[in-house]
Design an enzyme around this catalytic site. Sequence first.
Site, PDB file in Angstrom:
ATOM      1  N   TYR A  56       0.825  -1.201   0.000  1.00 38.95           N
ATOM      2  CA  TYR A  56       0.000   0.000   0.000  1.00 38.95           C
ATOM      3  C   TYR A  56       0.866   1.261   0.000  1.00 38.95           C
ATOM      4  CZ  TYR A  56      -3.538  -3.388   1.576  1.00 38.95           C
ATOM      5  OH  TYR A  56      -4.370  -4.477   1.706  1.00 38.95           O
ATOM      6  N   HIS A 140       0.156 -12.130   1.446  1.00 37.10           N
ATOM      7  CA  HIS A 140      -0.600 -11.162   0.656  1.00 37.10           C
ATOM      8  C   HIS A 140      -0.715 -11.638  -0.790  1.00 37.10           C
ATOM      9  CE1 HIS A 140      -1.378  -6.557  -0.024  1.00 37.10           C
ATOM     10  NE2 HIS A 140      -2.456  -7.306  -0.200  1.00 37.10           N
TER      11      HIS A 140
END
Length: 333
Positions: A56, A140
Amino acid sequence: MHQQKIQHTSVSLTELGFGASVIGNLYRVTPVDDATAAVDAAWDAGIRYFDTAPHYGLGLSEQRLGAALRHRPRDEYVISSKVGRLLVPNEEPHGVDTEGFVVRDDLRRQWDFSRDGVLRSIEDTLERTGLDRIDIVYLHDPDDHWQQGAEEAMPTLAELRDQGVIGAIGAGMNQSAMLARFLRETAADVVMLAGRYTLLDQSGLDDVLPAAQEHGKSVVAVGVFNSGLLSLDRPAKGMKYDYQDAPPELVARALAIAEVCETHGTTLPAAAMAFPHTHPSIINVTLGMRTPEQVGRNVGLHDQHIPDGLWDDLRAQGLIRSDVPAERGRGRE
């Protein structure tokens, strides 16, 4: 705010979580003051679960979230981050990141689910956040990395959990089938399920949610608005569904669900937030929150009363699956 424990761990999550992808400048710039104010507003509202990742904003989300939480009592909140994408120097920068974040691309992402990659990723996250520990670590998006994720990354995380370095481990993905495998075949405690148990997509009932029940494990739900189609009281043409323009038939179905919500005195986004909690294995819904105003809206939606009769009517009209549990998994009124 009510909390539920990740089964077989000491980690408890508030029912509503703060998703920090947006404060990493997802799609547009978020001023640092707005990001900090959003975290502060979430804290004041009772939210104590905060989720981030190196992906992110190429580390920006982790940096901002860590700075905003650093002065808070460490034992009073839970923070999760993720492994699988190492941030390494970018030898050929173009100026701006190409994966949706408005940040400089001096760094790039490098897939790595090896033992060394996991350890390095956690160390880098601790450095970026400035915190003393990460409570939950997820793999992830290991969609194309099952073998290394299951055979190297997850055992490495299990060692750290068993040593008390982290509190819980798992995986987060946009698909449900592989998450079910992580629950059934690895030491995962919890999975982050994106968009696969919502008012428009209950496919998680086919695999990951039965696996969680069977093995006594927990699920965090994200993407509950399916990229926006469920985020407004009256969905309209041109809205997004799973990152694409929503097909007309889904817009029509969302509108039909919205109309049933209205007859029960509630709204489509409030029902979308409450719906994942119909399943007893889902202990948290986490939403991206960019500003204090977004935090306030999400908390207000979370606090709306959703009558159980709504789910009965949606099942009766064929707008949700008939095997959606008949009663909510949480006791909130």
